[in-house]
Design a protein around this motif. Structure first.
Motif, PDB file in Angstrom:
ATOM      1  N   ASP A 123       0.819  -1.229   0.000  1.00  0.00           N
ATOM      2  CA  ASP A 123       0.000   0.000   0.000  1.00  0.00           C
ATOM      3  C   ASP A 123       0.849   1.274   0.000  1.00  0.00           C
ATOM      4  O   ASP A 123       0.678   2.143   0.858  1.00  0.00           O
ATOM      5  CB  ASP A 123      -0.974  -0.030   1.190  1.00  0.00           C
ATOM      6  N   HIS A 137       1.009   3.471  -2.607  1.00  0.00           N
ATOM      7  CA  HIS A 137       0.106   4.514  -3.117  1.00  0.00           C
ATOM      8  C   HIS A 137       0.769   5.789  -3.635  1.00  0.00           C
ATOM      9  O   HIS A 137       0.658   6.843  -2.996  1.00  0.00           O
ATOM     10  CB  HIS A 137      -0.903   4.915  -2.033  1.00  0.00           C
ATOM     11  N   ASP A 197      -1.420  -2.172  -4.235  1.00  0.00           N
ATOM     12  CA  ASP A 197      -1.753  -0.760  -4.057  1.00  0.00           C
ATOM     13  C   ASP A 197      -0.511   0.110  -4.224  1.00  0.00           C
ATOM     14  O   ASP A 197      -0.068   0.802  -3.311  1.00  0.00           O
ATOM     15  CB  ASP A 197      -2.464  -0.489  -2.718  1.00  0.00           C
ATOM     16  N   HIS A 254      -6.483  -0.788  -5.745  1.00  0.00           N
ATOM     17  CA  HIS A 254      -6.235   0.541  -6.320  1.00  0.00           C
ATOM     18  C   HIS A 254      -5.447   0.469  -7.631  1.00  0.00           C
ATOM     19  O   HIS A 254      -5.348   1.469  -8.336  1.00  0.00           O
ATOM     20  CB  HIS A 254      -5.531   1.431  -5.299  1.00  0.00           C
ATOM     21  N   HIS A 256      -3.795  -3.994   2.367  1.00  0.00           N
ATOM     22  CA  HIS A 256      -5.173  -3.514   2.214  1.00  0.00           C
ATOM     23  C   HIS A 256      -5.635  -2.695   3.420  1.00  0.00           C
ATOM     24  O   HIS A 256      -6.092  -1.577   3.254  1.00  0.00           O
ATOM     25  CB  HIS A 256      -6.129  -4.685   1.934  1.00  0.00           C
ATOM     26  N   HIS A 314      -4.570  -0.417   6.344  1.00  0.00           N
ATOM     27  CA  HIS A 314      -3.325   0.358   6.401  1.00  0.00           C
ATOM     28  C   HIS A 314      -2.613   0.303   7.745  1.00  0.00           C
ATOM     29  O   HIS A 314      -1.485   0.744   7.872  1.00  0.00           O
ATOM     30  CB  HIS A 314      -3.585   1.803   5.964  1.00  0.00           C
TER      31      HIS A 314
HETATM   32 FE   LIG Z   1      -4.316   0.595   0.172  1.00  0.00          FE
END
Ligand SMILES: [Fe+2]
Length: 294
Positions: A8, A10, A67, A101, A223, A225
């Protein structure tokens, strides 16, 4: 065998690009009003430092459980691929699987594969990848585009069937087997995730990894956080949390010391140190622990 696990990360740009859909509009609201833009401001910098930190540790392998982007735009994928740089051509050192994402909208189909296929066995899921030191990594793709009020995932019957074939194969018995996916099987307190946020066939996958005749040492994911470790009936599941989400106090990642002969793991937590602009070991993390996997 040392395995780094982050998730994650991002890369997050302002999301109003591509075709105008309800989901993109919701992404703009989430970015601007719900603070998503603030949580990931400067995430490019943290990703660069994170990858440097992983390299400097000299781990045997590094895994990202998805992600990579905010809303799967061409620009976000280009940027995260640029940050990975030459690592994109080093499948012996890196494995990356997609998160929801990275499959945010239907029009983003193929963008993850365009940059990351080499790091996930040609994006043929599920895969079993032999890592150095007697470790096998089994990677799933449970992410899919969904509606505006839905961020759930799905393994699907076909994929579950193939995962079962892989995990019941007798050749895995002597290997240390790590199952990797984006979604968790359970939330931090051991409860199921919400229907609109979790894996739709979580119970099926959990029943499979808990079977006596399959070989599984660890299930690792992202997933959610905030990081945590939680057991299913028979296995341990580890969530690395987001490595870059500033909304999470002590965002960071994990290094696992795997012992493929004694079937043991030791978790070391590393966290973002904003003052020093780098990731560092957090010796007093409650996530640091050691336990047998069989
Ligand atoms: Fe995420």
């Amino acid at each position: 065998m040392r395995l780094a696990h982050f998730s994650d990360i991002h890369v997050t740009h302002f999301p109003l690009t591509g075709s105008f859909t309800m989901k993109r509009l919701a992404a703009v609201a989430s970015y601007s009003l719900a603070g998503r833009g603030r949580h990931f401001v400067g995430s490019d910098e943290r990703i660069a430092r994170l990858l440097e930190d992983v390299d400097s540790l000299g781990v045997d392998h590094a895994l990202c459980t998805g992600d990579l982007t905010g809303v799967s735009t061409v620009g976000e994928f280009k940027r995260v691929a640029q940050l990975f740089g030459p690592r994109l051509d080093q499948p012996q050192r890196f494995t990356v699987i997609p998160g929801n994402h990275d499959r945010y909208v239907r029009e983003a189909a193929g963008r993850f594969e365009q940059h990351f296929a080499k790091l996930c066995e040609g994006a043929r899921f599920p895969f079993a990848k032999a890592l150095p030191g007697g470790v096998t990594l089994v990677g799933l793709d449970v992410a899919r585009p969904s509606s505006v009020i839905d961020s759930s995932g799905l393994a699907g019957k076909e994929q579950l069937g193939r995962v079962q074939e892989i995990l019941t194969d007798a050749s895995l018995k002597e290997r240390f087997v790590v199952v990797a996916l984006h979604y968790g099987l359970l939330r931090a307190e051991g409860q199921r995730d919400r229907r609109s946020h979790g894996l739709r066939d979580d119970l099926e996958l959990m029943a499979l990894v808990d079977r006596e005749d399959v070989t599984v040492d660890l299930v690792v994911h992202g997933h959610m956080h905030r990081p945590y470790v939680v057991p299913t009936k028979r296995r341990q599941t580890i969530n690395a949390g987001s490595a870059t989400d500033l909304h999470v106090k002590g965002c960071g990642y994990h290094v696992y010391d795997l012992d493929p002969r004694a079937f043991k793991v030791r978790i070391e937590r590393r966290e973002w140190d904003a003052a020093r602009g780098r990731y560092a070991a957090r010796a007093d993390s409650p996530l640091n622990r050691e336990f047998p996997t069989r």
